[in-house]
Design a protein around this motif. Structure first.
Motif, PDB file in Angstrom:
ATOM      1  N   ARG A 195     -25.814   6.303  46.294  1.00 58.93           N
ATOM      2  CA  ARG A 195     -25.427   7.409  47.174  1.00 58.93           C
ATOM      3  C   ARG A 195     -23.953   7.401  47.565  1.00 58.93           C
ATOM      4  NH1 ARG A 195     -23.448  10.659  49.478  1.00 58.93           N
ATOM      5  NH2 ARG A 195     -24.224  12.161  51.011  1.00 58.93           N
ATOM      6  N   PRO A 196     -23.284   6.259  47.869  1.00 60.72           N
ATOM      7  CA  PRO A 196     -21.859   6.320  48.251  1.00 60.72           C
ATOM      8  C   PRO A 196     -20.951   6.883  47.176  1.00 60.72           C
ATOM      9  CG  PRO A 196     -22.815   4.231  48.939  1.00 60.72           C
ATOM     10  CD  PRO A 196     -23.834   4.893  48.064  1.00 60.72           C
ATOM     11  N   LEU A 197     -21.385   6.877  45.912  1.00 56.52           N
ATOM     12  CA  LEU A 197     -20.529   7.415  44.857  1.00 56.52           C
ATOM     13  C   LEU A 197     -20.293   8.923  45.024  1.00 56.52           C
ATOM     14  CD1 LEU A 197     -22.052   5.519  41.789  1.00 56.52           C
ATOM     15  CD2 LEU A 197     -20.045   4.889  43.151  1.00 56.52           C
ATOM     16  N   TYR A 198     -21.183   9.636  45.728  1.00 62.15           N
ATOM     17  CA  TYR A 198     -21.036  11.080  45.937  1.00 62.15           C
ATOM     18  C   TYR A 198     -19.986  11.414  46.996  1.00 62.15           C
ATOM     19  CZ  TYR A 198     -25.336  12.009  43.266  1.00 62.15           C
ATOM     20  OH  TYR A 198     -26.290  12.129  42.284  1.00 62.15           O
ATOM     21  N   ASP A 199     -19.558  10.420  47.777  1.00 65.55           N
ATOM     22  CA  ASP A 199     -18.640  10.696  48.893  1.00 65.55           C
ATOM     23  C   ASP A 199     -17.275  11.157  48.418  1.00 65.55           C
ATOM     24  OD1 ASP A 199     -20.674   9.981  50.581  1.00 65.55           O
ATOM     25  OD2 ASP A 199     -19.958   7.915  50.896  1.00 65.55           O
ATOM     26  N   ASP A 200     -16.941  10.933  47.132  1.00 61.35           N
ATOM     27  CA  ASP A 200     -15.651  11.404  46.618  1.00 61.35           C
ATOM     28  C   ASP A 200     -15.671  12.887  46.268  1.00 61.35           C
ATOM     29  OD1 ASP A 200     -14.668   8.829  46.856  1.00 61.35           O
ATOM     30  OD2 ASP A 200     -15.228   8.274  44.791  1.00 61.35           O
ATOM     31  N   GLY A 201     -16.824  13.580  46.464  1.00 58.61           N
ATOM     32  CA  GLY A 201     -16.926  14.999  46.137  1.00 58.61           C
ATOM     33  C   GLY A 201     -17.198  15.266  44.680  1.00 58.61           C
ATOM     34  N   LEU A 202     -17.578  14.231  43.938  1.00 57.83           N
ATOM     35  CA  LEU A 202     -17.890  14.385  42.523  1.00 57.83           C
ATOM     36  C   LEU A 202     -19.274  13.824  42.247  1.00 57.83           C
ATOM     37  CD1 LEU A 202     -14.462  13.235  41.027  1.00 57.83           C
ATOM     38  CD2 LEU A 202     -15.246  15.596  41.336  1.00 57.83           C
ATOM     39  N   ARG A 203     -19.903  14.375  41.230  1.00 62.40           N
ATOM     40  CA  ARG A 203     -21.222  13.900  40.833  1.00 62.40           C
ATOM     41  C   ARG A 203     -21.033  12.734  39.846  1.00 62.40           C
ATOM     42  NH1 ARG A 203     -25.886  17.022  37.414  1.00 62.40           N
ATOM     43  NH2 ARG A 203     -27.718  16.091  38.421  1.00 62.40           N
ATOM     44  N   PRO A 204     -21.451  11.535  40.237  1.00 63.47           N
ATOM     45  CA  PRO A 204     -21.157  10.371  39.388  1.00 63.47           C
ATOM     46  C   PRO A 204     -21.933  10.415  38.079  1.00 63.47           C
ATOM     47  CG  PRO A 204     -22.634   9.744  41.166  1.00 63.47           C
ATOM     48  CD  PRO A 204     -22.217  11.150  41.444  1.00 63.47           C
ATOM     49  N   GLY A 205     -21.352   9.726  37.060  1.00 63.12           N
ATOM     50  CA  GLY A 205     -21.986   9.655  35.767  1.00 63.12           C
ATOM     51  C   GLY A 205     -22.916   8.439  35.670  1.00 63.12           C
ATOM     52  N   GLU A 238     -30.932  15.722  49.109  1.00 65.11           N
ATOM     53  CA  GLU A 238     -29.705  16.485  49.412  1.00 65.11           C
ATOM     54  C   GLU A 238     -29.381  17.368  48.207  1.00 65.11           C
ATOM     55  OE1 GLU A 238     -26.711  14.004  51.857  1.00 65.11           O
ATOM     56  OE2 GLU A 238     -27.755  12.503  50.606  1.00 65.11           O
ATOM     57  N   PRO A 239     -29.979  18.560  48.149  1.00 60.80           N
ATOM     58  CA  PRO A 239     -29.813  19.412  46.958  1.00 60.80           C
ATOM     59  C   PRO A 239     -28.376  19.833  46.699  1.00 60.80           C
ATOM     60  CG  PRO A 239     -31.680  20.131  48.298  1.00 60.80           C
ATOM     61  CD  PRO A 239     -30.946  19.114  49.099  1.00 60.80           C
ATOM     62  N   HIS A 240     -27.519  19.864  47.737  1.00 57.41           N
ATOM     63  CA  HIS A 240     -26.152  20.318  47.515  1.00 57.41           C
ATOM     64  C   HIS A 240     -25.352  19.331  46.658  1.00 57.41           C
ATOM     65  CE1 HIS A 240     -25.855  17.557  50.951  1.00 57.41           C
ATOM     66  NE2 HIS A 240     -24.576  17.383  50.615  1.00 57.41           N
ATOM     67  N   LEU A 241     -25.804  18.075  46.588  1.00 61.38           N
ATOM     68  CA  LEU A 241     -25.085  17.097  45.774  1.00 61.38           C
ATOM     69  C   LEU A 241     -25.173  17.422  44.293  1.00 61.38           C
ATOM     70  CD1 LEU A 241     -26.113  13.774  47.596  1.00 61.38           C
ATOM     71  CD2 LEU A 241     -24.030  15.137  47.921  1.00 61.38           C
ATOM     72  N   ALA A 242     -26.231  18.082  43.897  1.00 56.30           N
ATOM     73  CA  ALA A 242     -26.384  18.442  42.483  1.00 56.30           C
ATOM     74  C   ALA A 242     -25.399  19.521  42.061  1.00 56.30           C
ATOM     75  CB  ALA A 242     -27.804  18.895  42.203  1.00 56.30           C
ATOM     76  N   GLN A 243     -24.793  20.226  43.032  1.00 58.34           N
ATOM     77  CA  GLN A 243     -23.854  21.294  42.714  1.00 58.34           C
ATOM     78  C   GLN A 243     -22.424  20.796  42.613  1.00 58.34           C
ATOM     79  OE1 GLN A 243     -25.213  24.150  41.947  1.00 58.34           O
ATOM     80  NE2 GLN A 243     -27.247  23.400  42.572  1.00 58.34           N
ATOM     81  N   LEU A 244     -22.172  19.529  42.888  1.00 57.11           N
ATOM     82  CA  LEU A 244     -20.814  18.985  42.808  1.00 57.11           C
ATOM     83  C   LEU A 244     -20.352  18.930  41.354  1.00 57.11           C
ATOM     84  CD1 LEU A 244     -21.081  16.016  45.365  1.00 57.11           C
ATOM     85  CD2 LEU A 244     -20.066  18.267  45.746  1.00 57.11           C
ATOM     86  N   PRO A 245     -19.043  19.047  41.145  1.00 59.27           N
ATOM     87  CA  PRO A 245     -18.539  18.953  39.765  1.00 59.27           C
ATOM     88  C   PRO A 245     -18.709  17.529  39.228  1.00 59.27           C
ATOM     89  CG  PRO A 245     -16.721  19.066  41.311  1.00 59.27           C
ATOM     90  CD  PRO A 245     -17.956  19.326  42.096  1.00 59.27           C
ATOM     91  N   PRO A 246     -18.974  17.354  37.981  1.00 59.81           N
ATOM     92  CA  PRO A 246     -19.175  16.007  37.418  1.00 59.81           C
ATOM     93  C   PRO A 246     -17.860  15.212  37.435  1.00 59.81           C
ATOM     94  CG  PRO A 246     -19.148  17.634  35.674  1.00 59.81           C
ATOM     95  CD  PRO A 246     -19.142  18.412  36.950  1.00 59.81           C
ATOM     96  N   ALA A 247     -18.014  13.919  37.658  1.00 59.49           N
ATOM     97  CA  ALA A 247     -16.848  13.033  37.659  1.00 59.49           C
ATOM     98  C   ALA A 247     -16.337  12.836  36.246  1.00 59.49           C
ATOM     99  CB  ALA A 247     -17.228  11.695  38.282  1.00 59.49           C
ATOM    100  N   PRO A 248     -15.011  12.677  36.079  1.00 59.96           N
ATOM    101  CA  PRO A 248     -14.478  12.428  34.735  1.00 59.96           C
ATOM    102  C   PRO A 248     -15.073  11.148  34.142  1.00 59.96           C
ATOM    103  CG  PRO A 248     -12.716  13.015  36.251  1.00 59.96           C
ATOM    104  CD  PRO A 248     -13.948  12.816  37.079  1.00 59.96           C
ATOM    105  N   VAL A 249     -15.006  11.027  32.841  1.00 61.46           N
ATOM    106  CA  VAL A 249     -15.603   9.908  32.145  1.00 61.46           C
ATOM    107  C   VAL A 249     -14.928   8.606  32.587  1.00 61.46           C
ATOM    108  CG1 VAL A 249     -16.067   8.853  29.890  1.00 61.46           C
ATOM    109  CG2 VAL A 249     -16.225  11.334  30.191  1.00 61.46           C
ATOM    110  N   ALA A 250     -13.598   8.641  32.771  1.00 56.85           N
ATOM    111  CA  ALA A 250     -12.909   7.427  33.158  1.00 56.85           C
ATOM    112  C   ALA A 250     -13.395   6.931  34.497  1.00 56.85           C
ATOM    113  CB  ALA A 250     -11.392   7.666  33.205  1.00 56.85           C
TER     114      ALA A 250
END
Length: 253
Positions: A195-205, A238-250
């Motif tokens: 869950r803390p990975l979402y705090d950057d505003g990106l959807r983690p890979g 938290e359904p709104h987390l699924a709408q976040l943009p995906p995090a870059p591969v790096a």
């Protein structure tokens, strides 16, 4: 508590008038009025001759009564209620109608032989018919000279009332402190590590989530468990987390 009484809505129906009905009404009224005057004219002409006028002037009796009825009716309809001359015009309209109606049976009584004008017509008939034209003229002049008084309507000023302010309290009420949202309880403890990975505003890979799980002391799960089970449970809460943009591969790596 007062009871509210609601009435059923009233349904109105607008039925269009057929064209032939409107045409018959518009054309029929003046035609009937013209024929009525034509039918009444011989009787009024006959009374004029009995009163002593010659054949030409006797036709004026029909014109006088027809004009009197029309003018009095027009003035009675146009004068507002309570205006000067309104009552007189209404009486004149009824009087002209009564005169025109009485002229017909009186004339017909002489023509059909029920009454006789030989050797001379009755005195009352001569006097009554002879007085009609000057009386009609006098009444029409009275109606014409009566002014129409129009009272101007002065709008009344509406009183302005200031809104009543509620009484100020000596001490403002204290606002209740906002309660912190209750923590989410996951069925799988590995979700708390992701869950803390979402705090950057990106959807983690997948790689970033696996690294967080391993760093928390858990064994490395498969990609299907990470995406289909762990991440799905987090985004279900938290359904709104699924709408976040995906995090870059790096970043995910």
């Amino acid at each position: 508590m007062a009871e509210l009484h609601t009435s059923a809505p009233t349904t109105t129906y607008d039925t269009p008038t057929p064209r032939w009905v409107s045409l018959l009404t518009d054309v029929g009224r003046p035609v009937v009025a013209a024929w009525v005057m034509i039918m009444c004219a011989p009787g009024e002409h006959h009374l004029g001759k009995l009163a002593g006028w010659n054949d030409t002037l006797a036709w004026g009796m029909a014109g006088v009564l027809a004009a009197y009825a029309g003018i009095a009716a027009a003035v009675a309809s146009k004068r507002p209620k309570g205006a000067p001359g309104k009552t007189s015009a209404v009486l004149g309209a009824w009087l002209s109608l009564a005169t025109a109606m009485s002229a017909q049976p009186v004339s017909h009584m002489f023509v059909t032989g029920h009454w006789t004008a030989e050797p001379r017509p009755p005195v009352w008939l001569v006097v009554a018919v002879s007085c009609i034209p000057p009386l009609v003229l006098g009444h029409l002049l009275h109606l014409a000279a009566t002014p129409v008084r129009v009272t101007p309507v002065i709008p009344q000023a509406q009183p302005v009332t200031a809104p009543v302010a509620p009484p100020a309290s000596a001490q403002e009420p204290e606002l209740a402190p906002e309660r912190a949202p209750a923590p989410i309880e996951y069925s799988d403890p590995r979700c708390a590590a992701i869950r803390p990975l979402y705090d950057d505003g990106l959807r983690p890979g997948t790689k970033a989530m696996r690294a967080a799980i391993v760093a928390a002391g858990f064994e490395s799960p498969s990609d299907g468990v990470i995406r289909g089970q762990l991440r799905a449970e987090i985004e279900q809460h938290e359904p709104h987390l699924a709408q976040l943009p995906p995090a870059p591969v790096a970043i995910s790596a």
